[in-house]
Design a protein around this motif. Structure first.
Motif, mmCIF file in Angstrom:
data_model
loop_
_atom_site.group_PDB
_atom_site.id
_atom_site.type_symbol
_atom_site.label_atom_id
_atom_site.label_comp_id
_atom_site.label_asym_id
_atom_site.label_seq_id
_atom_site.Cartn_x
_atom_site.Cartn_y
_atom_site.Cartn_z
ATOM 1 N N SER A 117 4.257 -9.844 -26.759
ATOM 2 C CA SER A 117 2.925 -10.353 -27.084
ATOM 3 C C SER A 117 2.914 -11.877 -27.189
ATOM 4 C CB SER A 117 2.381 -9.710 -28.357
ATOM 5 O OG SER A 117 3.168 -10.045 -29.468
ATOM 6 N N ASP A 170 2.461 -12.766 -23.543
ATOM 7 C CA ASP A 170 1.181 -12.304 -22.997
ATOM 8 C C ASP A 170 0.469 -11.524 -24.095
ATOM 9 O OD1 ASP A 170 -0.956 -11.088 -21.707
ATOM 10 O OD2 ASP A 170 0.281 -10.027 -20.240
ATOM 11 N N GLU A 171 -0.614 -12.085 -24.618
ATOM 12 C CA GLU A 171 -1.307 -11.474 -25.756
ATOM 13 C C GLU A 171 -1.794 -10.058 -25.485
ATOM 14 O OE1 GLU A 171 -4.405 -13.940 -27.293
ATOM 15 O OE2 GLU A 171 -3.049 -15.594 -27.725
ATOM 16 N N SER A 172 -2.029 -9.710 -24.230
ATOM 17 C CA SER A 172 -2.542 -8.378 -23.917
ATOM 18 C C SER A 172 -1.437 -7.395 -23.526
ATOM 19 C CB SER A 172 -3.576 -8.465 -22.792
ATOM 20 O OG SER A 172 -2.949 -8.913 -21.605
ATOM 21 N N ALA A 173 -0.186 -7.799 -23.634
ATOM 22 C CA ALA A 173 0.927 -6.959 -23.173
ATOM 23 C C ALA A 173 1.104 -5.702 -24.009
ATOM 24 C CB ALA A 173 2.233 -7.758 -23.171
#
Length: 181
Positions: A75, A78-81
């Motif tokens: 995360s 990539d915050e949406s991972a």
């Protein structure tokens, strides 16, 4: 991987339309477990059949610590991972060594925006209730705890059928995941 609780949860996940990949990493070293977890995620990314979206990482005991550590890494990149983390019987401290909870909760307190569900027993000698509740209050990520009354670290409850406990735990986890997809 063939623990009854894991097979049961995988079956419930599949019945709810949630793809569940489970694996066992027998090493007790946390860094080794995180690398193994990362290798599985990296492998899945190479498969054209699957797209990794709405990923929930979960683990039981030391596997929960590994899931949180990897969730934090993924995360951060990539915050949406990672859509959420499920921590079953998170080992906040060894029995009788509650002072270690500060070190063991660093990754939890460093998470941001990744929802976390804890499932723990009220009689778990590796996760004192008041300490976990304090950690949850300190976390930046939204989190919740489902307490299984009188359950130990293995979520066994004296005088209660294992299937009954599994049904309770599985329904909580699946409902929590479904609220987030």
């Amino acid at each position: 991987m063939n623990l009854k609780a894991l097979r049961s949860l995988a079956g419930c996940a599949a019945a709810a339309g949630v793809l569940c990949l489970r694996f066992t990493c027998k090493g007790l070293n946390l860094a080794y477990r995180v690398r193994a977890f990362q290798a599985v995620v990296d492998y899945l990314k190479t498969l054209e059949r699957f797209s990794l979206s709405n990923v929930f990482l979960a683990g039981r005991s030391m596997g929960a610590r590994a899931a949180v550590a990897l969730g934090r890494q993924l995360s951060a990149a990539d915050e949406s991972a990672v859509r959420g983390l499920v921590c079953v019987s998170f080992p906040l401290h060894p029995p009788g060594q509650t002072h270690t909870h500060v070190k063991r909760s660093e990754d939890l307190r460093a998470l941001s925006r990744v929802p976390v569900l804890f499932v723990s027993g009220t009689a778990d000698q590796m996760c004192e209730r008041k300490l976990l509740e304090r950690v949850v209050e300190q976390m930046k990520s939204p989190s919740s705890v489902h307490w299984v009354e009188e359950a130990n670290h293995g979520l066994a409850v004296k005088g209660r059928a294992e299937e009954s406990v599994l049904d309770e735990v599985n329904s909580q986890i699946i409902a929590w995941i479904q609220e987030r997809v």
